[in-house]
Every structure is written in C-alpha cells, then in structure tokens.
Design a protein around this motif. Structure first.
Motif, short mmCIF file in Angstrom:
data_model
loop_
_atom_site.label_atom_id
_atom_site.label_comp_id
_atom_site.label_asym_id
_atom_site.label_seq_id
_atom_site.Cartn_x
_atom_site.Cartn_y
_atom_site.Cartn_z
N CYS A 141 0.85 -1.19 0.00
CA CYS A 141 0.00 0.00 0.00
C CYS A 141 0.90 1.25 0.00
N CYS A 145 -0.82 0.97 5.03
CA CYS A 145 -1.84 1.06 6.08
C CYS A 145 -1.84 -0.15 7.00
N CYS A 173 -4.59 -1.25 -2.88
CA CYS A 173 -4.44 -1.93 -1.58
C CYS A 173 -5.72 -2.66 -1.24
N CYS A 176 -7.40 -0.86 2.18
CA CYS A 176 -7.97 0.50 2.24
C CYS A 176 -8.33 1.07 0.87
#
Ligand SMILES: [Zn+2]
Length: 285
Positions: A141, A145, A173, A176
């Motif tokens: 990511c 995250c 990702c 998220c």
C-alpha cells in the motif's frame, strides 16, 4: 574481451578452494540479459525517452512522491519494468553461479540490489537470498496502512511505452483501496515496507553464522556493483572484515581490489563468468 589468464586462473582457484559461495550482484548483472542500465541520465532516458522529454530523471521517477502526484506516469515506468523483467530470460551466468554454489560443501547465498527477481527466475535455489532494495514482483500500500506485502502476480500492466503511461487500472491496496506501489526501496522513501527484506536478511545472517561456526572458507563473487549505489560493496566489505572472505570482483569499469588474495576481472558479467567456467577444475566445470 580478453582477460589475463593469471587473473582468470586465480578467480577459478578462489572458487575451487572455497567451502561456501556468496554472490553479490548489482545492476551490471542484468545488463547481459538485455536489461537497461540506468547509470547516468543518458542511459535512463535512452530507455524511457518520454521521461527525457519531460525532464524527469531516474531519481524523480523512482520516488513515492511521483506515485502521489502522477500515478499513471509512475506506474507507466514501473509497469513497463515489471513486464520487461517478467519477459526477460536471465543470462547463462546465473546458471553457472548456481552450478558452483550447489557444489560447495557449505552451500551458497545471494545478496542482490536488483529488484528484477532474476535469481529466482533462473531456478537458482540458494540457502539464502537477500534483495536489499526489495522486489518489483511484490506490492504494498502507498500508505502502508496494514503493513502488508503481497505478490504482484495478479497485476498485468498495459503501458503506452512511448508516453510512459499506464493505460489500465493500477493495483490497489486490498485493505484501504489506496494506490498500491512496488515493494521497492525508492529515492526519498520513508514509506517502504521492509518486512520482506528483513526476513531475508535474518535468513542470510543465520547462514553466515553457520559459516563462522564451522570455519568455512567463504568466497564472494561480486558482479556489476558500482560505487554509485554502494549497498552491495558495503556488504561485501563487511564479509571481508568479519569472515576473511576472498573476493572475486567482476566489473567492466571499477574492478580494483585491495586484498592480496582478491581478484579483479574488468569485464561484463556473462563473459567473465564464462571465461572463469573454462578454467574451473573438473568437478566444478
Ligand atoms: Zn492500504
């Protein structure tokens, strides 16, 4: 290319007389497979003329800031490289190193600054393999995250090479939904997830500790690792200091060595490895 017989014989003898082999590879290792060399703006812009027209150098293209500012361009660059590295067959030197490594009493390992995954692709199975700058075949990511790193296998980039732009949707990702980026250490990179590299480093340290315990004689074959990005050379110097490793340095421009038992071969990777192979004693040939 002609290398002095004495140097080639000394290099072959260094391999034949060792119990363990560590291959330390820099960007020069991939050149003989046909991969571009990004040394200097000329080399980089020859490979990516669209970035040359835009005045964007390697340091700027290979930066997380570019993924935030212009994802299609950043992924145009990395997507093109991902497709190229997947499609490129590693040169025969990878196989020679694997042959020598497998015959070592205490085995072999690889330390590479290359992100191309070509040691794995060549079928080499060293006891440990450290990709100190990460791998283009893995993603993370952009915001890191969840601290996850995952294979890039599912992503097939479609790139307009002339414009250096990604045409299809970039990877995301799974946690998220933010943009995903290659799990590669870039320039000015505070967001690189190093978990994969750290696990590889621990495995390599275990292997080296085993050599220390058994007093195995280590030979290092350093290939195409320049002074500009010094990660590989620093690592090799550490092995010389701590394990008294003998060094064979293959480098067309910067092959100087300082140790009395070290050997410098001023040549590209593949011809140097092939010339060494011809001098190997029977069991290593
Ligand atoms: Zn995320």
């Amino acid at each position: 290319m002609s290398l002095p017989d004495t140097a080639l014989e000394a290099a072959a003898e260094a391999i034949a007389g060792a119990d363990a082999l560590l291959v330390a590879a820099g960007a020069g290792m991939g050149v003989d497979s046909g991969l571009p060399d990004f040394r200097g703006p000329e080399g980089f812009w020859r490979a990516y003329p669209a970035l040359g027209r835009a005045g964007i150098d390697f340091y700027s293209a290979a930066s997380p800031a570019t993924f935030r500012r212009d994802p299609a361009m950043a992924w145009g660059f990395y997507g093109h490289r991902l497709a190229l590295y997947r499609a490129t067959v590693p040169h025969a030197g990878f196989g020679l190193l694997g042959d020598w490594g497998r015959r070592m009493r205490a085995g072999w390992a690889v330390f590479t600054s290359n992100v191309d995954g070509h040691f794995q692709q060549s079928g080499a199975a060293p006891a440990a393999l450290l990709e100190c700058h990460g791998s283009i075949h893995h993603l993370q990511c952009l915001d890191d995250c969840h601290g996850a790193v995952w294979p890039a296998d599912g992503f097939v980039p479609e790139v307009d090479a002339a414009q250096c732009r990604l045409l299809n949707a970039p990877p995301r990702c799974p946690h998220c939904g933010a943009l995903a980026r290659p799990n590669i250490l870039m320039f000015g990179d505070g967001g690189w997830n190093a978990q994969r590299e750290e696990a590889q480093a621990a495995q390599l340290q275990d292997w080296l500790a085993g050599l220390r315990r058994t007093r195995a004689r280590l030979v290092v074959v350093e290939i195409g690792a320049g002074l500009a990005v010094p990660s590989v050379r620093h690592f090799v110097q550490g092995l010389q200091r701590t394990l008294g490793a003998r060094l064979v340095r293959i480098n067309p421009r910067e092959a100087g060595v300082s140790g009395a038992h070290d050997v410098g071969l001023p040549a590209p990777a593949l011809p140097a490895l092939q010339a060494m192979a011809k001098r190997m004693p029977g069991p290593l040939r």
